[in-house]
Design an enzyme around this catalytic site. Structure first.
Site, PDB file in Angstrom:
ATOM      1  N   ARG A  68      87.268  40.429 100.597  1.00 55.68           N
ATOM      2  CA  ARG A  68      86.202  41.439 100.632  1.00 55.68           C
ATOM      3  C   ARG A  68      86.319  42.330 101.860  1.00 55.68           C
ATOM      4  O   ARG A  68      85.916  43.489 101.847  1.00 55.68           O
ATOM      5  CB  ARG A  68      84.813  40.772 100.550  1.00 55.68           C
ATOM      6  CG  ARG A  68      83.693  41.791 100.629  1.00 55.68           C
ATOM      7  CD  ARG A  68      82.377  41.374  99.979  1.00 55.68           C
ATOM      8  NE  ARG A  68      82.076  39.967  99.992  1.00 55.68           N
ATOM      9  CZ  ARG A  68      81.656  39.282 101.051  1.00 55.68           C
ATOM     10  NH1 ARG A  68      81.480  39.879 102.210  1.00 55.68           N
ATOM     11  NH2 ARG A  68      81.398  37.992 100.956  1.00 55.68           N
ATOM     12  N   TYR A 128      79.174  66.785  92.179  1.00 54.92           N
ATOM     13  CA  TYR A 128      79.543  65.830  91.135  1.00 54.92           C
ATOM     14  C   TYR A 128      78.300  65.080  90.619  1.00 54.92           C
ATOM     15  O   TYR A 128      77.465  64.631  91.406  1.00 54.92           O
ATOM     16  CB  TYR A 128      80.554  64.849  91.739  1.00 54.92           C
ATOM     17  CG  TYR A 128      80.988  63.737  90.840  1.00 54.92           C
ATOM     18  CD1 TYR A 128      81.691  64.001  89.660  1.00 54.92           C
ATOM     19  CD2 TYR A 128      80.713  62.415  91.147  1.00 54.92           C
ATOM     20  CE1 TYR A 128      82.101  62.980  88.833  1.00 54.92           C
ATOM     21  CE2 TYR A 128      81.125  61.389  90.326  1.00 54.92           C
ATOM     22  CZ  TYR A 128      81.817  61.679  89.166  1.00 54.92           C
ATOM     23  OH  TYR A 128      82.212  60.648  88.354  1.00 54.92           O
ATOM     24  N   ASP A 169      84.350  66.105  99.381  1.00 52.68           N
ATOM     25  CA  ASP A 169      84.890  65.358  98.241  1.00 52.68           C
ATOM     26  C   ASP A 169      86.149  66.097  97.793  1.00 52.68           C
ATOM     27  O   ASP A 169      86.076  67.206  97.263  1.00 52.68           O
ATOM     28  CB  ASP A 169      83.838  65.299  97.129  1.00 52.68           C
ATOM     29  CG  ASP A 169      84.282  64.434  95.947  1.00 52.68           C
ATOM     30  OD1 ASP A 169      85.495  64.376  95.678  1.00 52.68           O
ATOM     31  OD2 ASP A 169      83.400  63.847  95.288  1.00 52.68           O
ATOM     32  N   LYS A 221      91.541  59.459  90.023  1.00 51.88           N
ATOM     33  CA  LYS A 221      91.947  60.686  89.341  1.00 51.88           C
ATOM     34  C   LYS A 221      93.408  61.018  89.657  1.00 51.88           C
ATOM     35  O   LYS A 221      94.289  60.348  89.181  1.00 51.88           O
ATOM     36  CB  LYS A 221      90.981  61.805  89.717  1.00 51.88           C
ATOM     37  CG  LYS A 221      89.493  61.397  89.648  1.00 51.88           C
ATOM     38  CD  LYS A 221      88.996  61.102  88.250  1.00 51.88           C
ATOM     39  CE  LYS A 221      87.603  60.479  88.235  1.00 51.88           C
ATOM     40  NZ  LYS A 221      86.568  61.233  88.920  1.00 51.88           N
TER      41      LYS A 221
HETATM   42  C1  PLP Z   1      85.264  60.882  89.393  1.00 48.32           C
HETATM   43  C2  PLP Z   1      84.710  61.499  90.614  1.00 48.32           C
HETATM   44  C3  PLP Z   1      84.024  60.732  91.568  1.00 48.32           C
HETATM   45  C4  PLP Z   1      83.733  59.266  91.352  1.00 48.32           C
HETATM   46  O1  PLP Z   1      84.865  58.499  91.276  1.00 48.32           O
HETATM   47  P1  PLP Z   1      84.951  57.115  90.447  1.00 48.32           P
HETATM   48  O2  PLP Z   1      86.278  56.607  90.860  1.00 48.32           O
HETATM   49  O3  PLP Z   1      84.854  57.492  88.996  1.00 48.32           O
HETATM   50  O4  PLP Z   1      83.816  56.276  90.873  1.00 48.32           O
HETATM   51  C5  PLP Z   1      83.554  61.367  92.701  1.00 48.32           C
HETATM   52  N1  PLP Z   1      83.733  62.695  92.893  1.00 48.32           N
HETATM   53  C6  PLP Z   1      84.369  63.461  91.976  1.00 48.32           C
HETATM   54  C7  PLP Z   1      84.505  64.918  92.246  1.00 48.32           C
HETATM   55  C8  PLP Z   1      84.887  62.901  90.809  1.00 48.32           C
HETATM   56  O5  PLP Z   1      85.501  63.674  89.917  1.00 48.32           O
END
Ligand code: PLP
Length: 384
Positions: free
Chosen positions: A51, A103, A175, A200
């Site tokens: 963890r 988001y 982000d 992503k």
């Molecule tokens: C998908 C996404 C997230 C969250 O990510 P997860 O891995 O799905 O929890 C945060 N910010 C943006 C811009 C995203 O596209």
């Protein structure tokens, strides 16, 4: 093996060679997955319990930090876990000044979880220059932006927001998910924290969830390590392994995502009757000059307003054969998303439309397939 690639090495070299120095004397070229919950006390690498750290996290962290041009990176179980880690550092009464086209899950987390703990979020349009002058008046602890935004692909001037946030005594969180580390590096532009959903583009194969927070600040890094173990936000070793494997091909995948998306967007703009095509590297994009300055490519998302009724828009989406209708983005396979009925369905229609999410808006995540096939597919779907 202690010959770590130096920062002067290229992105692709660092993606492939970073962070292996502690892996041991087995001669392994590809690291294993360390499937263990605990470690024997006194080991030279200081691991104690998964963890709060695992060799697969460390390998991924070192690579992501290097690719983001940051001193530190901490991995979490998802992008949303990474967001949770950052917000968990706030206290009741703190204000977050956020971009209004943020988001959806970040919006939900602020509204439905952290609001209960007294963290207040105010939303502004960061493409409007008066928003920068207005930061100080809100006395925010954090300024929170994304660029490009989802799904409107607004481009926000990260360096300008960083300067204005710092002048107001706030830290800037960016982000970086939609751009990827290959195309944009917020820390180098002055951000305090760069947050990435590695799920992503970094992973790129739609088979694992991991998030990361990068920073040059030792103090922020300590807070992230603390959040990882104290809140139980750690990723799984297997997901880190998959994501690190993805990171090794991030550069060449991003090149193809960018060239495919530009060709796809150009086709829609020049040769169809759709109302608007949004893509940061199209000359028609309202912040095109800024996008070219701030990003090395336009990334893989193209947002289109078909200018058709809800019913006809859904028909186009259903007629596509190479674009599964799915949430998420950034994988090698193309996907299509209809925000009004999918990612933003919970947002009331008037609120949605006020930020430009109409019933005829469709978001394409352009994969790395043969782009002519993607164009043929959208052409037949539009004329069917
Ligand atoms: C998908 C996404 C997230 C969250 O990510 P997860 O891995 O799905 O929890 C945060 N910010 C943006 C811009 C995203 O596209």
């Amino acid at each position: 093996m202690s010959n770590e690639p130096s920062d002067s090495k290229g992105f692709e070299t660092r993606a492939i060679h970073s962070g292996r120095d502690f892996v041991g004397d087995t001669g392994t070229v590809t690291p294993p997955v360390w499937l263990t919950s605990t470690f024997e006390y006194g080991n030279p690498n200081g691991f104690d319990y998964t963890r709060s750290g695992n060799p697969n996290f460390r390998l991924l962290d070192r690579t992501i930090a290097s690719l983001e041009g940051a001193e530190h990176a901490t991995s979490f179980g998802s992008g949303v876990s990474a967001i949770t880690a950052i917000v968990s550092t706030l206290k009741s009464g703190d204000v977050v000044l956020a971009e209004e086209n943020i988001y959806g899950c970040t919006f939900r987390l602020f509204a439905q979880v952290f609001a209960k703990f007294g963290v207040e979020v105010r939303y502004v349009d960061f493409t409007d220059p008066s928003s920068l002058e207005g930061i100080e008046g809100h006395a925010p602890t954090l300024v929170w932006i994304e660029s490009p935004t989802n799904p409107n692909l607004k481009i926000i001037d990260i360096a300008a927001v960083a300067d204005a946030a710092h002048a107001a005594g706030a830290a800037l969180v960016v982000d970086n998910t939609f751009a990827s580390s290959y195309l944009q590096r917020p820390i180098e532009l002055g951000a305090d924290l760069s947050l990435i959903s590695l799920t992503k583009y970094t992973n790129g194969h739609s088979d694992a969830l991991v998030g990361s927070v990068c920073t040059n600040s030792d103090e922020w890094q300590e807070k992230m390590i603390f959040a990882q173990k104290a809140l139980g936000l750690q990723p799984s070793p297997m997901d880190c392994w998959l994501t690190l494997r993805g990171a090794k091909t991030e550069a060449i995948r991003m090149e193809r995502h960018c060239s495919n998306a530009l060709a796809f967007a150009t086709f829609l703009e020049d040769e169809t009757d759709v109302v608007t095509v949004r893509y940061p590297f199209l000359a028609s994009h309202p912040q095109h000059e800024l996008a070219k300055r701030q990003m090395a490519g336009g990334s893989g998302i193209v947002t289109v307003d078909f200018g058709r009724s809800l019913e006809d828009t859904m028909k186009v989406v259903e007629n596509l054969t190479l674009f599964p209708k799915a949430e998420s983005l950034g994988g090698i396979e193309s996907l299509v998303c209809h925000p009004a009925s999918m990612t933003h369905a919970a947002v009331p229609k008037e609120t949605r439309e006020a930020v430009g999410i109409t019933d005829s808006l469709v978001r394409f995540s352009i994969g790395i397939e043969t782009v002519e096939d993607l164009i043929i597919d959208v052409r037949q779907a539009l004329s069917a």
